[in-house]
Design a protein around this motif. Structure first.
Motif, PDB file in Angstrom:
ATOM      1  N   ILE A  93      21.969 -31.798 -12.198  1.00 28.04           N
ATOM      2  CA  ILE A  93      22.524 -31.931 -11.258  1.00 28.04           C
ATOM      3  C   ILE A  93      23.126 -30.537 -11.112  1.00 28.04           C
ATOM      4  CG2 ILE A  93      23.299 -31.997  -9.165  1.00 28.04           C
ATOM      5  CD1 ILE A  93      20.821 -33.242  -9.395  1.00 28.04           C
TER       6      ILE A  93
ATOM      7  N   ILE B 156      20.771 -40.276  -5.698  1.00 23.44           N
ATOM      8  CA  ILE B 156      19.551 -38.905  -5.778  1.00 23.44           C
ATOM      9  C   ILE B 156      18.689 -39.115  -7.014  1.00 23.44           C
ATOM     10  CG2 ILE B 156      20.135 -36.438  -7.333  1.00 23.44           C
ATOM     11  CD1 ILE B 156      21.920 -36.570  -4.941  1.00 23.44           C
ATOM     12  N   GLN B 157      19.044 -40.198  -7.420  1.00 27.61           N
ATOM     13  CA  GLN B 157      17.582 -40.842  -8.786  1.00 27.61           C
ATOM     14  C   GLN B 157      16.655 -41.129  -7.732  1.00 27.61           C
ATOM     15  OE1 GLN B 157      19.089 -43.839 -10.812  1.00 27.61           O
ATOM     16  NE2 GLN B 157      16.912 -43.999 -12.493  1.00 27.61           N
TER      17      GLN B 157
ATOM     18  N   PRO C 188      24.875 -40.726  -8.009  1.00 27.67           N
ATOM     19  CA  PRO C 188      23.963 -41.593  -8.673  1.00 27.67           C
ATOM     20  C   PRO C 188      22.556 -41.825  -8.920  1.00 27.67           C
ATOM     21  CG  PRO C 188      25.532 -41.147 -10.181  1.00 27.67           C
ATOM     22  CD  PRO C 188      25.780 -41.250  -9.063  1.00 27.67           C
TER      23      PRO C 188
ATOM     24  N   THR D  77      31.562 -39.792 -12.884  1.00 26.87           N
ATOM     25  CA  THR D  77      29.991 -39.650 -11.575  1.00 26.87           C
ATOM     26  C   THR D  77      29.388 -37.961 -11.547  1.00 26.87           C
ATOM     27  OG1 THR D  77      31.321 -41.570  -9.806  1.00 26.87           O
ATOM     28  CG2 THR D  77      29.701 -39.318  -9.297  1.00 26.87           C
TER      29      THR D  77
ATOM     30  N   CYS E 127      28.309 -38.035 -14.827  1.00 31.38           N
ATOM     31  CA  CYS E 127      26.154 -38.235 -14.826  1.00 31.38           C
ATOM     32  C   CYS E 127      25.825 -37.482 -13.920  1.00 31.38           C
ATOM     33  CB  CYS E 127      26.707 -39.839 -13.967  1.00 31.38           C
ATOM     34  SG  CYS E 127      24.954 -40.369 -13.706  1.00 31.38           S
ATOM     35  N   LEU E 128      26.139 -36.988 -13.240  1.00 30.65           N
ATOM     36  CA  LEU E 128      25.622 -35.556 -12.262  1.00 30.65           C
ATOM     37  C   LEU E 128      25.471 -34.690 -13.395  1.00 30.65           C
ATOM     38  CD1 LEU E 128      27.013 -36.061  -8.986  1.00 30.65           C
ATOM     39  CD2 LEU E 128      24.355 -36.842  -9.283  1.00 30.65           C
ATOM     40  N   LYS E 129      26.285 -34.295 -13.905  1.00 32.74           N
ATOM     41  CA  LYS E 129      25.883 -33.056 -14.926  1.00 32.74           C
ATOM     42  C   LYS E 129      25.128 -33.693 -16.403  1.00 32.74           C
ATOM     43  CE  LYS E 129      28.744 -30.266 -17.622  1.00 32.74           C
ATOM     44  NZ  LYS E 129      30.177 -30.112 -18.871  1.00 32.74           N
ATOM     45  N   ASN E 130      24.971 -34.565 -16.684  1.00 37.21           N
ATOM     46  CA  ASN E 130      23.758 -34.957 -17.655  1.00 37.21           C
ATOM     47  C   ASN E 130      22.613 -35.171 -17.111  1.00 37.21           C
ATOM     48  OD1 ASN E 130      25.952 -35.326 -19.355  1.00 37.21           O
ATOM     49  ND2 ASN E 130      26.797 -37.149 -19.298  1.00 37.21           N
ATOM     50  N   HIS E 131      22.712 -35.388 -15.958  1.00 36.76           N
ATOM     51  CA  HIS E 131      21.065 -35.101 -15.544  1.00 36.76           C
ATOM     52  C   HIS E 131      20.743 -33.387 -13.746  1.00 36.76           C
ATOM     53  CE1 HIS E 131      21.815 -39.655 -15.447  1.00 36.76           C
ATOM     54  NE2 HIS E 131      20.551 -40.024 -15.425  1.00 36.76           N
TER      55      HIS E 131
ATOM     56  N   ASN F   9      30.447 -43.833  -6.967  1.00 36.55           N
ATOM     57  CA  ASN F   9      29.462 -44.253  -8.698  1.00 36.55           C
ATOM     58  C   ASN F   9      28.453 -44.028  -7.738  1.00 36.55           C
ATOM     59  OD1 ASN F   9      30.098 -46.700  -7.257  1.00 36.55           O
ATOM     60  ND2 ASN F   9      31.025 -47.522  -9.218  1.00 36.55           N
TER      61      ASN F   9
END
Length: 222
Positions: free
Chosen positions: A109, A216-217, A213, A100, A103-107, A210
């Motif tokens: 955030i 948030i999306q 994300p 998780t 995933c947030l870091k890659n977007h 999980n």
């Protein structure tokens, strides 16, 4: 637009119930020579009961525990020191924790953490989970001189991340310290469901990390 997510630690990222059980089992074994007259299961169950899910500090827990079991040749200070130095070896994350955060870091955030507790103790637990490097800021109440639910500690995180309250989602498990504190600071909230609380004022409820994300999306698309 959500630009940052702030997390609580215990009961949100760290599975404290499972971690505490693992720790107490190990502590009993380490001090079994002094606890031979106490059944292992009884010691563990009573410790967990006195602990009240972390809301009673361990000096009180150990004093009460040794008094009830009439242990005189082992001090509560010794057990407390063992807790302080050994607990981080028992830290168990909730499922999908690193996935998780990644995933947030890659977007793009930004990630932060606000946790009540003792500074070095909590930092040792964070490091034990292997997640320190994901966070742009980590605020621990002892080191900050202020604790949740006081909105000031939430505002301090906002300043460090340079974001507005309505650009932040706070994820926690406690209805007052986390949800009310974050809402009073103007943030969005996600409650990680805890069976001990029945009704909580929050924007979103999750069972697993999980789910964050996707929330948030969807919020950023609306």
């Amino acid at each position: 637009m959500i630009k940052a997510v702030l997390f609580d630690l215990d009961g949100t990222l760290l599975n404290r119930d499972a971690s505490l059980l693992k720790f107490v089992e190990g502590q009993y074994d380490r001090f079994s020579n002094w606890l031979t007259e106490i059944p292992r299961e009884k010691y563990i169950a009573r410790f967990i009961e006195l602990d009240c899910r972390g809301y009673v500090w361990k000096d009180k827990v150990y004093q009460q525990l040794l008094e009830e079991f009439n242990v005189t040749d082992l001090s509560w200070e010794t057990l407390l020191q063992d807790y302080i130095t050994e607990f981080h070896h028992s830290c168990i994350p909730f499922s999908n924790l690193r996935r998780t955060l990644e995933c947030l870091k890659n977007h793009s955030i930004q990630l932060g953490m606000i946790t009540n507790g003792f500074g070095q103790f909590q930092m040792d637990n964070i490091r034990a989970l292997g997640i320190q490097g994901y966070f742009h800021t980590i605020l621990i109440s002892e080191w900050e001189g202020i604790k949740k639910p006081n909105p000031d500690i939430f505002h301090r995180a906002l300043l460090q991340l340079q974001v507005l309250p309505n650009e932040v989602m706070f994820v926690g498990d406690h209805p007052i310290n986390d949800m009310k504190g974050a809402k009073d600071a103007g943030m969005w909230t996600i409650w990680r469901r805890d069976i001990q609380w029945k009704k909580v004022d929050t924007d979103y409820i999750i069972e697993d990390l999980n789910e964050i994300p996707l929330i948030i999306q969807q919020l950023n698309k609306s």
